[in-house]
Motif scaffolding. Structure first.
Motif, short mmCIF file in Angstrom:
data_model
loop_
_atom_site.label_atom_id
_atom_site.label_comp_id
_atom_site.label_asym_id
_atom_site.label_seq_id
_atom_site.Cartn_x
_atom_site.Cartn_y
_atom_site.Cartn_z
N MET A 1 20.14 29.69 42.14
CA MET A 1 20.38 30.78 43.08
C MET A 1 21.79 30.76 43.64
O MET A 1 22.31 31.79 44.08
CB MET A 1 19.37 30.71 44.23
CG MET A 1 19.50 29.50 45.12
SD MET A 1 18.21 29.43 46.38
CE MET A 1 17.39 27.90 45.93
N PHE A 2 22.44 29.60 43.64
CA PHE A 2 23.79 29.47 44.19
C PHE A 2 24.87 29.69 43.13
O PHE A 2 25.86 30.37 43.38
CB PHE A 2 23.99 28.08 44.79
CG PHE A 2 22.94 27.64 45.75
CD1 PHE A 2 22.64 28.40 46.88
CD2 PHE A 2 22.22 26.47 45.54
CE1 PHE A 2 21.66 27.99 47.77
CE2 PHE A 2 21.25 26.06 46.42
CZ PHE A 2 20.96 26.81 47.54
N THR A 3 24.68 29.07 41.98
CA THR A 3 25.75 29.03 40.96
C THR A 3 25.18 29.34 39.58
O THR A 3 25.16 28.49 38.70
CB THR A 3 26.39 27.63 40.94
OG1 THR A 3 25.36 26.64 40.72
CG2 THR A 3 27.12 27.33 42.24
N ALA B 1 20.43 20.99 38.36
CA ALA B 1 21.06 22.27 38.04
C ALA B 1 20.10 23.42 38.27
O ALA B 1 20.48 24.47 38.79
CB ALA B 1 21.55 22.26 36.59
N GLY B 2 18.83 23.22 37.92
CA GLY B 2 17.84 24.29 38.09
C GLY B 2 17.68 24.72 39.53
O GLY B 2 17.56 25.91 39.83
N LEU C 1 22.89 28.16 34.77
CA LEU C 1 22.17 28.75 33.65
C LEU C 1 22.57 28.11 32.32
O LEU C 1 21.69 27.75 31.52
CB LEU C 1 22.38 30.26 33.63
CG LEU C 1 21.61 31.06 32.58
CD1 LEU C 1 20.11 30.77 32.66
CD2 LEU C 1 21.86 32.56 32.77
N PRO C 2 23.86 27.92 32.03
CA PRO C 2 24.21 27.22 30.79
C PRO C 2 23.64 25.80 30.74
O PRO C 2 23.26 25.32 29.66
CB PRO C 2 25.74 27.20 30.81
CG PRO C 2 26.13 28.37 31.64
CD PRO C 2 25.07 28.45 32.71
N ASN D 1 28.04 21.24 30.04
CA ASN D 1 26.75 21.87 30.28
C ASN D 1 25.59 20.87 30.36
O ASN D 1 24.43 21.28 30.32
CB ASN D 1 26.46 22.90 29.19
CG ASN D 1 27.37 24.11 29.28
OD1 ASN D 1 27.79 24.49 30.37
ND2 ASN D 1 27.71 24.68 28.14
N VAL D 2 25.92 19.60 30.47
CA VAL D 2 24.89 18.57 30.65
C VAL D 2 25.29 17.75 31.87
O VAL D 2 26.13 16.85 31.79
CB VAL D 2 24.74 17.67 29.41
CG1 VAL D 2 23.66 16.62 29.64
CG2 VAL D 2 24.41 18.50 28.18
N TRP D 3 24.70 18.07 33.01
CA TRP D 3 25.06 17.43 34.26
C TRP D 3 23.91 17.61 35.25
O TRP D 3 23.02 18.42 35.04
CB TRP D 3 26.35 18.04 34.85
CG TRP D 3 26.28 19.53 35.03
CD1 TRP D 3 26.59 20.49 34.12
CD2 TRP D 3 25.80 20.23 36.20
NE1 TRP D 3 26.37 21.75 34.63
CE2 TRP D 3 25.88 21.62 35.91
CE3 TRP D 3 25.34 19.83 37.44
CZ2 TRP D 3 25.50 22.59 36.83
CZ3 TRP D 3 24.96 20.80 38.37
CH2 TRP D 3 25.05 22.16 38.05
N GLY D 4 23.94 16.87 36.32
CA GLY D 4 22.96 17.03 37.39
C GLY D 4 22.22 15.75 37.70
O GLY D 4 21.57 15.17 36.83
#
Length: 354
Positions: free
Chosen positions: A342-344, A337-338, A349-350, A303-306
């Motif tokens: 709208m896509f994923t 991620a933000g 969200l996590p 949950n920490v990526w991008g």
């Protein structure tokens, strides 16, 4: 008219607009409402009251930038800001009349005071007076992002005659044929007053989808609808996801979708690209790419990526992947991620909550 023809001749008929996105809980809705409202405050607080120009960047701790950056606005940020005003008025974060007056301020400035060449605006301006900053180019993509916001405001405040008139004047003034610089279909990235046109063109998949739609649909200076098919569509496969891709930053899969709803529309020639689904696959592949770097950078987790273009400890970097950008250093860019929420939403969200 041209956009209607493009839709008929380029995309297959839209399918049902039902969504397969997971249903959000009340807690999710509350979290996103709070995050969205606080994000809007950037545009509220970092936009000049006399010009409507929005600063290119601001520090989260409120400290002052150096003199070189302190007063520099981005016309792209201004376009996002005009869109944000419409959302804020609709959701009750700001009084509609205040939003309307802020839109008027920006449109009056760009219609009558901002320097331009054949309707195209400089990428960066002094937010106090619109003077060109950083020897920047007249930018085709950034003018398009600005125009996206203006046309959003024109639609939202469609009963305000001044807003409708000014947004229309600005759109019709932009000479899309001129920015072709002699090419029949491929738009230039921009123009410098001392050096002329930038040699690079929008000749492969990137963030230019809305620019092309604006150019083809221009009421005054349209380019041929054939321009949509003129650019190269490279595809890659990563983590079993095959999708159209050309440049590392994730934002290239996000920006146009802020204004154009591509859901359930496919191009009517092989490989029948659905641009919304393409961005879904690109986001999943990007998360997998980040997790594949976790041995080197343990900070990347489920949950920490991008990673997308952003400031860093070493300045601005247009990084991302796949493929790997050579300057990746373990930085996490939250808007990566933000921007794919709208896509994923199941994975974005996590990441935003973490």
């Amino acid at each position: 008219m041209a956009i209607s023809l493009l839709t008929v001749n380029t995309f297959s008929s839209p399918l049902s607009r039902t969504s397969n996105a997971p249903r959000l809980s009340a807690a999710d809705e509350s979290f996103l409402e709070d995050l969205s409202r606080r994000s809007f405050r950037y545009f509220l607080e970092q936009t000049h009251p006399d010009t409507g120009l929005t600063l290119d960047r601001a520090r989260a701790d409120g400290s002052i930038h150096n003199e070189n950056q302190r007063h520099t606005a981005s016309i792209a940020a201004t376009g996002f800001g005009l869109t944000a005003l419409c959302i804020a008025a609709e959701r009750g974060w700001i009084e509609p009349e205040e939003a309307r007056e802020r839109v008027r301020t920006a449109l009056r400035f760009f219609a009558g005071r901002a320097p331009h060449e054949r309707g195209w605006f400089y990428h960066w301006m002094d937010w106090r007076n619109g003077e060109r900053r950083w020897q920047s180019e007249l930018s085709s993509i950034d003018t398009a992002l600005l125009l996206n916001g203006m046309l959003t405001a024109r639609g939202y405040f469609r009963h305000d005659r001044e807003i409708v008139r000014l947004a229309t004047v600005i759109y019709e003034r932009i000479d899309f044929r001129w920015i072709l610089n002699g090419h029949p279909t491929l738009l230039s990235h921009g123009w410098y007053p001392d050096r002329g046109f930038i040699k690079h063109r929008w000749d492969t998949y990137s963030e230019q989808l809305s620019l092309l739609l604006l150019a083809i649909g221009s009421p005054a200076h349209p380019i041929t609808p054939g321009a949509w098919r003129a650019w190269e569509r490279k595809r890659i496969t990563y983590a079993n996801f095959t999708y159209m891709h050309a440049h590392p930053p994730l934002f290239i899969h996000q920006y146009s979708h802020a204004w154009v709803d591509f859901r359930n529309r496919r191009e009517n020639w092989y490989p029948f690209t659905d641009y919304f689904e393409n961005s879904v696959k690109a986001t999943h592949a990007h998360k997998a790419f980040c997790l594949d770097l976790s041995d080197e950078f343990p900070g990347y987790t489920e949950n920490v990526w991008g990673i997308t273009a952003s400031d860093s400890a070493k300045g601005y970097v247009a990084w991302g992947g796949p493929p790997r950008h050579p300057r990746i250093d373990g930085t996490v860019v939250p808007c990566a991620a933000g921007g794919s929420l709208m896509f994923t939403p199941d994975i974005a969200l996590p990441a935003l909550r973490t």
